[in-house]
Design an enzyme around this catalytic site. Structure first.
Site, PDB file in Angstrom:
ATOM      1  N   ASN A 206       0.919  -1.178   0.007  1.00 27.90           N
ATOM      2  CA  ASN A 206       0.019  -0.057  -0.010  1.00 27.90           C
ATOM      3  C   ASN A 206       0.920   1.214   0.082  1.00 27.90           C
ATOM      4  O   ASN A 206       1.995   1.197   0.060  1.00 27.90           O
ATOM      5  CB  ASN A 206      -1.084  -0.047   1.011  1.00 27.90           C
ATOM      6  CG  ASN A 206      -2.319   0.732   1.150  1.00 27.90           C
ATOM      7  OD1 ASN A 206      -2.493   1.759   0.433  1.00 27.90           O
ATOM      8  ND2 ASN A 206      -3.320   0.104   1.387  1.00 27.90           N
TER       9      ASN A 206
ATOM     10  N   HIS B 271      23.091   1.453  12.769  1.00 27.85           N
ATOM     11  CA  HIS B 271      24.473   2.209  12.961  1.00 27.85           C
ATOM     12  C   HIS B 271      24.939   1.748  14.534  1.00 27.85           C
ATOM     13  O   HIS B 271      24.310   1.452  15.453  1.00 27.85           O
ATOM     14  CB  HIS B 271      24.125   3.624  13.059  1.00 27.85           C
ATOM     15  CG  HIS B 271      23.504   3.997  11.865  1.00 27.85           C
ATOM     16  ND1 HIS B 271      24.052   4.405  10.646  1.00 27.85           N
ATOM     17  CD2 HIS B 271      22.003   4.081  11.676  1.00 27.85           C
ATOM     18  CE1 HIS B 271      23.175   4.722   9.733  1.00 27.85           C
ATOM     19  NE2 HIS B 271      22.281   4.815  10.090  1.00 27.85           N
TER      20      HIS B 271
ATOM     21  N   ALA C 108      -0.843  -1.700   8.733  1.00 27.58           N
ATOM     22  CA  ALA C 108      -0.363  -0.173   8.705  1.00 27.58           C
ATOM     23  C   ALA C 108       0.890   0.260   9.858  1.00 27.58           C
ATOM     24  O   ALA C 108       0.612  -0.118  10.843  1.00 27.58           O
ATOM     25  CB  ALA C 108      -1.509   0.674   8.589  1.00 27.58           C
TER      26      ALA C 108
ATOM     27  N   ALA D 112      -1.018  -3.622  13.153  1.00 27.85           N
ATOM     28  CA  ALA D 112      -0.738  -2.233  12.961  1.00 27.85           C
ATOM     29  C   ALA D 112      -0.188  -1.432  13.966  1.00 27.85           C
ATOM     30  O   ALA D 112      -0.228  -1.764  15.282  1.00 27.85           O
ATOM     31  CB  ALA D 112      -2.138  -1.417  12.587  1.00 27.85           C
TER      32      ALA D 112
ATOM     33  N   THR E  25      11.231  -6.530  16.468  1.00 29.89           N
ATOM     34  CA  THR E  25      12.614  -6.173  16.737  1.00 29.89           C
ATOM     35  C   THR E  25      13.363  -7.665  16.900  1.00 29.89           C
ATOM     36  O   THR E  25      14.494  -7.941  16.654  1.00 29.89           O
ATOM     37  CB  THR E  25      12.949  -5.676  18.199  1.00 29.89           C
ATOM     38  OG1 THR E  25      12.285  -6.320  19.335  1.00 29.89           O
ATOM     39  CG2 THR E  25      12.540  -4.385  17.989  1.00 29.89           C
ATOM     40  N   LYS E  26      12.386  -8.929  16.887  1.00 34.67           N
ATOM     41  CA  LYS E  26      12.853 -10.172  17.048  1.00 34.67           C
ATOM     42  C   LYS E  26      12.012 -11.065  16.166  1.00 34.67           C
ATOM     43  O   LYS E  26      10.857 -10.636  15.644  1.00 34.67           O
ATOM     44  CB  LYS E  26      12.773 -10.796  18.421  1.00 34.67           C
ATOM     45  CG  LYS E  26      13.643  -9.947  19.389  1.00 34.67           C
ATOM     46  CD  LYS E  26      13.835 -10.662  20.740  1.00 34.67           C
ATOM     47  CE  LYS E  26      14.371 -10.045  21.745  1.00 34.67           C
ATOM     48  NZ  LYS E  26      14.252 -10.289  23.418  1.00 34.67           N
TER      49      LYS E  26
ATOM     50  N   ARG F  71      -1.622 -14.689  20.023  1.00 33.77           N
ATOM     51  CA  ARG F  71      -2.172 -15.875  19.694  1.00 33.77           C
ATOM     52  C   ARG F  71      -1.832 -16.614  18.395  1.00 33.77           C
ATOM     53  O   ARG F  71      -1.453 -16.092  17.436  1.00 33.77           O
ATOM     54  CB  ARG F  71      -3.772 -15.477  19.905  1.00 33.77           C
ATOM     55  CG  ARG F  71      -4.302 -15.006  18.736  1.00 33.77           C
ATOM     56  CD  ARG F  71      -5.689 -14.884  18.751  1.00 33.77           C
ATOM     57  NE  ARG F  71      -6.335 -14.065  18.034  1.00 33.77           N
ATOM     58  CZ  ARG F  71      -6.789 -14.584  16.666  1.00 33.77           C
ATOM     59  NH1 ARG F  71      -6.635 -15.789  16.436  1.00 33.77           N
ATOM     60  NH2 ARG F  71      -7.325 -13.761  15.584  1.00 33.77           N
TER      61      ARG F  71
END
Length: 211
Positions: A84, A114, A141, A159, A164-165, A182
């Site tokens: 989108n 960085h 989104a 959304a 991060t994992k 779930r």
């Protein structure tokens, strides 16, 4: 070792190196062309995607504006991938996207990071880690997917999540940081949104879509 070789090996490198920048500029020229196509120029968009991306299966489509550090040069798309408005690929390293993946508006898939050490960041130094998104994943989104993450097939990322994992297959995961909420299961055969039930069975809906 050149800065580009360091980049390719996953080492810390200087991204403003002239060899890297020259390559990047060429890619961004094609991305500019894609983002300035008219809505009726569907075939032109399809042709540009084939030129821009490392791989792009049949039926892939991204609503402009599409953003990408290397114009998709390091993005490997399966078939029927949809993005989108405002999809962003920070594709300094490879991004692998399976068939039938859907990106909601303003999703960011980042491969670049960085060093925390201030002296290196002041010089703009960078490192990259590839991202893998499995088949038939739906990414809601404003999701941000961080470097090195793998998302398993069929999973849904809610959304606004920050991934991060790694996320396993066949689950609904949400939050910042994103966590499994779930598994996808029998309830999802009955309800399509919260407690709202399908008016037909999933099999009947699929049959209707084939007509």
């Amino acid at each position: 070792m050149t800065q580009k070789e360091r980049m390719q090996k996953g080492l810390v490198y200087v991204p403003t190196d002239e060899e890297i920048m020259n390559e990047q500029r060429k890619c961004l020229e094609r991305l500019y062309d894609y983002n300035h196509t008219r809505p009726r120029e569907v075939q032109k968009r399809a042709a540009l995607l084939q030129e821009m991306f490392a791989e792009a299966g049949e039926g892939c489509y991204f609503e402009p504006p599409l953003h990408s550090n290397f114009g998709g040069k390091h993005v490997h798309l399966g078939a029927h991938v949809y993005g989108n408005f405002g999809t962003t690929f920070v594709d300094d390293a490879d991004i692998y996207v399976g068939d039938f993946v859907m990106f909601g508006p303003h999703v960011v898939v980042a491969t670049a990071g960085h060093p925390v050490l201030p002296a290196l960041r002041e010089r703009g130094m960078q490192f990259n880690r590839s991202v893998h998104i499995g088949r038939n994943v739906w990414i809601g989104a404003n999701v941000s997917i961080m470097p090195g993450v793998t998302i398993g097939e069929n999973s849904v990322i809610g959304a606004g999540s920050v991934v991060t994992k790694d996320i396993p297959a066949n689950v609904v995961a949400v939050g910042s940081p994103c966590r499994v909420l779930r598994p996808i299961g029998e309830r999802d055969r009955e309800c399509f949104y919260r407690d709202e039930k399908f008016d037909k069975t999933p099999e009947e809906l699929l049959a209707d879509a084939e007509q």
